[in-house]
Write a protein that holds these residues in place. Structure first.
Motif, mmCIF file in Angstrom:
data_model
loop_
_atom_site.group_PDB
_atom_site.id
_atom_site.type_symbol
_atom_site.label_atom_id
_atom_site.label_comp_id
_atom_site.label_asym_id
_atom_site.label_seq_id
_atom_site.Cartn_x
_atom_site.Cartn_y
_atom_site.Cartn_z
ATOM 1 N N ARG A 1 54.194 50.089 27.160
ATOM 2 C CA ARG A 1 52.986 49.277 27.347
ATOM 3 C C ARG A 1 51.764 50.075 26.925
ATOM 4 N NH1 ARG A 1 50.480 47.524 33.028
ATOM 5 N NH2 ARG A 1 48.708 46.376 32.178
ATOM 6 N N LEU A 2 50.957 49.459 26.082
ATOM 7 C CA LEU A 2 49.699 50.092 25.673
ATOM 8 C C LEU A 2 48.561 49.463 26.467
ATOM 9 C CD1 LEU A 2 50.090 50.126 21.767
ATOM 10 C CD2 LEU A 2 50.679 51.946 23.388
ATOM 11 N N ARG A 3 47.666 50.313 26.944
ATOM 12 C CA ARG A 3 46.504 49.799 27.688
ATOM 13 C C ARG A 3 45.254 50.439 27.085
ATOM 14 N NH1 ARG A 3 41.570 49.334 30.289
ATOM 15 N NH2 ARG A 3 41.775 48.370 32.340
ATOM 16 N N VAL B 1 41.651 51.650 26.421
ATOM 17 C CA VAL B 1 40.457 51.900 27.253
ATOM 18 C C VAL B 1 39.315 52.173 26.272
ATOM 19 C CG1 VAL B 1 39.548 53.134 29.265
ATOM 20 C CG2 VAL B 1 42.026 53.025 28.915
ATOM 21 N N GLU C 1 36.238 51.785 26.310
ATOM 22 C CA GLU C 1 35.014 52.397 26.847
ATOM 23 C C GLU C 1 35.080 53.918 26.768
ATOM 24 O OE1 GLU C 1 37.174 50.428 28.424
ATOM 25 O OE2 GLU C 1 36.220 49.060 29.831
ATOM 26 N N LEU C 2 36.296 54.469 26.807
ATOM 27 C CA LEU C 2 36.463 55.921 26.763
ATOM 28 C C LEU C 2 37.041 56.382 25.427
ATOM 29 C CD1 LEU C 2 37.927 56.526 30.360
ATOM 30 C CD2 LEU C 2 35.541 56.530 29.629
ATOM 31 N N LEU D 1 45.871 54.232 26.806
ATOM 32 C CA LEU D 1 46.935 54.770 27.639
ATOM 33 C C LEU D 1 48.248 54.120 27.219
ATOM 34 C CD1 LEU D 1 45.060 54.623 31.066
ATOM 35 C CD2 LEU D 1 45.551 56.679 29.708
ATOM 36 N N ALA D 2 49.297 54.918 27.196
ATOM 37 C CA ALA D 2 50.616 54.393 26.832
ATOM 38 C C ALA D 2 51.595 54.764 27.935
ATOM 39 C CB ALA D 2 51.072 54.984 25.501
ATOM 40 N N TYR D 3 52.262 53.746 28.465
ATOM 41 C CA TYR D 3 53.251 53.975 29.530
ATOM 42 C C TYR D 3 54.653 53.827 28.950
ATOM 43 C CZ TYR D 3 56.142 53.041 33.641
ATOM 44 O OH TYR D 3 57.143 53.072 34.583
ATOM 45 N N PRO E 1 58.263 53.498 30.252
ATOM 46 C CA PRO E 1 59.088 53.350 31.459
ATOM 47 C C PRO E 1 60.466 54.013 31.362
ATOM 48 C CG PRO E 1 58.849 51.243 30.330
ATOM 49 C CD PRO E 1 57.952 52.201 29.633
ATOM 50 N N PRO F 1 59.579 57.850 32.572
ATOM 51 C CA PRO F 1 58.284 57.484 33.149
ATOM 52 C C PRO F 1 57.187 58.517 32.921
ATOM 53 C CG PRO F 1 60.048 57.083 34.722
ATOM 54 C CD PRO F 1 60.657 57.827 33.562
ATOM 55 N N ALA F 2 56.216 58.146 32.121
ATOM 56 C CA ALA F 2 55.072 59.026 31.861
ATOM 57 C C ALA F 2 53.930 58.167 31.335
ATOM 58 C CB ALA F 2 55.431 60.094 30.836
ATOM 59 N N LEU F 3 52.727 58.664 31.571
ATOM 60 C CA LEU F 3 51.527 57.990 31.077
ATOM 61 C C LEU F 3 50.865 58.932 30.083
ATOM 62 C CD1 LEU F 3 50.015 55.337 31.678
ATOM 63 C CD2 LEU F 3 48.645 56.605 33.348
#
Ligand code: SF4
Ligand code: SF4
Lengths: 334, 110
Positions: free
Chosen positions: B21-23, B25, B27-28, B32-34, B36, B39-41
């Protein structure tokens, strides 16, 4: 000013206030039984699915003791499909089988709390004979089945002489990190504050003397790492109250998950917007440079000064002579 | 004369690993990439983020062409070797996976 986010990527939840231990300092004033107002597991599952849909990608779960929440492992497995999950626990319910179950549920990291590096010190706090050995065994089981594991310690007068021993113990057990945390004036900790709290100089002396063993990472939020992470923090406690951060639980409410969503509260709750904006009277330049945020922790700033813009007395450059071993009258329990 | 040797076969195709999953951000300025399965971010910088978004089952040449175009739009350039190195990094983190043959249209939903 702090960075601004349109929606929080990371959220912390205190999923229950039930706990088999009876720590003298417990921030949540937790007891054996869950309180009636707690969100049910069904309500949490629904809320967590909504968080994921609203862009949350990292979920920190604490308690009480999360493993006591009926249906917890299923909830964890569901959450771990779309979010990096961290579970904070005292570990006494984690045997080899539970460690495997946590791994199989996809947990990203487990954080095991201890209150000392010896049985007598830890159990002086927890009131539960054998709880220290059980926590240490939990770390061993988690590491053995490949779960990334940290140990946490809230720094107090009683355990300050043992912090080095804890770092050595954690390294020997194969933990990746140790977090030394400041003591917050919350819950039962307020009742015994003078007995357990150290003046800032003693806290700094303890931290300054630490030698971090090879392979272990030390996390600590004192100078020069005193961050004001309110700009990115979002948290919900067991009864559904949206509090921004677990350390703000006694000071704020931005709404309740039973009547709003976290994202809605993030966008509309006036105090939350103020806290995230990070307007403060003064900042430590070293901490601001290291952390990209201003003024240090808002919970301790507010606790001692009663103003959201006040300097954080846990920072050596902002302390202004505040004796942290004495609680302000305003916070003394009735 | 330098001969660059690709670490990938020309028929290799790339896509996000299942469940990743890509999230973003924005603004920064990062994403972020999760992962599963392990498990790591992970925090992706803008070019790794773009590459992860472009990895939709197509071969390296197609992904690299789009990547180069996007870089050119902001006045930059991208060498194929840089794209390959970045892809290797994403593969090592478990964010992007290699397919032996191009994914046919709709195959990701099959
Ligand atoms: S282990 Fe944690 S939740 Fe349980 S009583 Fe102690 S401080 Fe409270
Ligand atoms: S209250 Fe303190 S620990 Fe909590 S989010 Fe704000 S700055 Fe961070």
């Amino acid at each position: 000013m702090n960075p601004r986010l349109t929606a929080p990527p990371k959220v912390a939840i205190s999923i229950t206030e039930a706990c088999p231990l009876s720590c003298k300092h417990c921030y949540g004033d937790c007891g054996r039984e869950a309180r009636p107002a707690e969100l049910s597991i069904g309500e949490w599952r629904e809320a967590i699915a909504r968080l994921a849909a609203d862009g949350v990608i990292s979920l920190h779960i604490e308690g009480g003791e999360p493993l006591l929440k009926p249906g917890f492992l299923d909830l964890l497995a569901e959450a771990s499909r779309s979010m990096f999950t961290m579970v904070r626990t005292h570990g006494t319910l984690i045997d080899a089988a539970m460690a495997r179950a946590l791994r199989d549920a996809g947990v990203g990291r487990v954080l095991v709390d201890v209150m000392g590096a010896t049985g007598p010190t830890h159990e002086w706090f927890t009131g539960a004979p054998g709880s220290f050995d059980a926590s240490v065994a939990a770390v061993r089981h988690l590491v053995a089945c490949g779960v990334a594991t940290d140990m946490l310690l809230i720094l107090t007068r009683q355990n300050a002489p043992e912090v080095q021993d804890l770092l050595d113990l954690a390294a020997g057990l194969g933990a990746e990190r140790v977090g030394v945390l400041r003591l917050y004036p919350l819950g039962r900790a307020k009742r015994i504050w003078q007995e357990i709290a150290l003046p800032l100089a003693d806290q700094m002396r303890t931290l300054g003397a630490l030698r971090v063993p090879a392979g272990l990472t030390l996390m600590q939020s004192w100078h020069p790492n005193d961050h004001n992470c309110c700009w990115q923090s979002a948290a919900v406690i067991a009864n559904g109250e949206i509090v921004g951060c677990p350390y703000l639980r006694e000071y704020v409410s931005h709404g309740n998950l039973r009547s709003t969503t976290l994202l809605e509260a993030w966008r509309t709750a006036p105090l939350w917007q103020v806290l995230r904006a990070g307007a403060v009277e003064r900042s430590c330049p070293d901490c601001s440079a290291a952390e990209g945020s201003h003024g240090g922790c808002r919970a301790t700033a507010y606790a001692w000064h009663g103003r959201w813009t006040a300097p954080d007395p846990f920072d050596v450059t902002l302390n202004d002579g505040v004796d942290l071993s004495v609680l302000p009258d305003r916070l003394l329990p009735a | 004369m330098t001969v660059s040797i690709s670490v990938f076969c020309p028929t290799d195709c790339f896509r996000l690993e299942p469940g990743v999953r890509l999230r973003p951000v924005p603004e920064l300025g990062h994403c972020l990439a999760y992962t599963p399965a392990r498990p790591a971010l992970h925090r992706l910088n803008p070019s790794a983020w773009l590459l992860a978004e472009l990895a939709d089952g197509r071969p390296l040449a197609a992904i690299a062409a789009d990547f180069g175009e996007a870089m050119a739009e902001i006045g930059g350039e991208a060498k194929l070797s840089d794209v390959e190195a970045a892809l290797v990094g994403l593969i090592e983190l478990g964010i992007v996976g290699k397919l032996a043959t191009p994914a046919t249209e709709g195959s990701q939903n099959a």
